[in-house]
Design an enzyme around this catalytic site. Structure first.
Site, short mmCIF file in Angstrom:
data_model
loop_
_atom_site.label_atom_id
_atom_site.label_comp_id
_atom_site.label_asym_id
_atom_site.label_seq_id
_atom_site.Cartn_x
_atom_site.Cartn_y
_atom_site.Cartn_z
N THR A 148 8.15 14.86 -2.91
CA THR A 148 9.03 14.85 -2.00
C THR A 148 10.12 14.95 -1.15
OG1 THR A 148 8.89 12.51 -3.54
CG2 THR A 148 11.28 12.66 -2.55
N THR A 181 9.58 16.53 -8.61
CA THR A 181 9.50 15.83 -9.86
C THR A 181 8.59 15.09 -10.59
OG1 THR A 181 11.31 13.40 -8.92
CG2 THR A 181 11.95 15.71 -8.24
#
EC number: 3.5.1.1
Length: 297
Positions: free
Chosen positions: A12, A83
């Protein structure tokens, strides 16, 4: 001038908005580093091409990261990473790089760079940690630098998404280890789970992490003990960990745990499931390495 290596895998932190949602974009992390890095810091960036969503990360990617780190002779390393599988990579690198003499700092974000979220702060924290943290593998996230050995992603949306569960230290002279191809999985017991389902899964695996109840208990079911014992007997390595986040397993505390140990399942103690999986994978990789197998990233 201190030199650090940045290995940009994807995630991200380096994404931009696309027609169907966030997508990886080349150059985003590099531009941010150029803007925020101190002048006395020399940065070398090694970016995966193509960039990898963390849902795709696995042993071949870990080997590539390990190879890049093993050949680096500067002050520290930053690994930018998505993540979703950060806990797996944190455990894998901690164990494969045990004894390393410099800080390796994982870094990611819940929102991309240039969108007013957490990415800039996390990257700045990682830049500082790469030159000031003690040797070992760390995660720089939400204002904290925490050990990466036992990461838990406990929030899928909030910026403070991680905590770190203490793990037993891995002590060994530094000699990077690598991951050979193997068939491993994490299996979770639940009330009423058919033993045949566990047996069918184990039949396809070289090893498994079995998430059991509490301090180390399983349902009373002779068929379950049988499929576990049969898998162990044919060479499948099974390592038990608790479904609880902390506290670990205590063999002998409850009679309901006895079938595990009679079947030959090993005790993962306080390991997270991710740490137990990394340990099993490396242990199973050792024979292949001894025979001269050379993993390709």
């Amino acid at each position: 001038m201190a030199e650090i290596l940045v290995i940009h895998t994807g995630g991200t932190i380096g994404m931009v908005s696309g027609a169907e949602g966030l997508v990886p974009a080349a150059g985003v992390v590099e531009q941010a580093l150029a803007a925020m890095a101190p002048r006395d810091l020399e940065i070398t960036v090694e970016a995966f091409d193509p960039l990898v969503d963390s849902a795709e990360m696995g042993p071949a990617h870990w080997n590539r990261i390990i190879d890049l780190i093993a050949g680096f002779r500067g002050r520290g390393v930053i690994v930018t990473h998505g993540t979703d599988t950060m806990a797996f990579t944190g455990a894998a690198l901690t164990q494969a790089l045990a004894g390393i003499g410099l800080p390796v700092v994982l870094c990611g974000a819940m929102q991309p760079l240039r969108m007013g979220g957490d990415a800039e702060g996390n990257l700045a924290l990682a830049l500082d940690a790469a030159t000031t943290a003690a040797a070992g593998v760390w995660l720089a996230f939400a204002g904290r630098v925490m050990p990466a050995a036992g990461l838990v992603k406990h929030d899928s949306q909030g910026d403070d998404a991680f905590r770190s569960v203490p793990q037993e230290p891995v002590t060994a002279p530094f000699g990077p280890r690598r991951f050979a191809p193997a068939r491993l999985a994490i299996l979770t017991l639940s009330p009423g789970l058919p033993a045949a389902m566990i047996g069918a899964a184990l039949a396809e695996l070289d090893g498994a992490v079995l998430r059991v109840f509490g301090a180390g208990t399983v349902m009373t079911n002779p068929a379950l003990e049988q499929v576990l014992a049969e898998a162990v007997a044919r060479g499948c390595r099974i390592r038990a960990v608790s479904q609880c986040e902390t506290g670990g397993l205590v063999p002998g505390a409850y009679a309901a745990g006895a079938p595990l140990w009679r079947a030959g399942v090993t005790n993962g103690g306080t390991e997270t499931a991710e740490a137990a999986l990394a340990r099993l994978w490396l242990d199973l990789s050792e024979p292949a390495m001894a025979l001269g197998y050379s993993p390709q990233g």
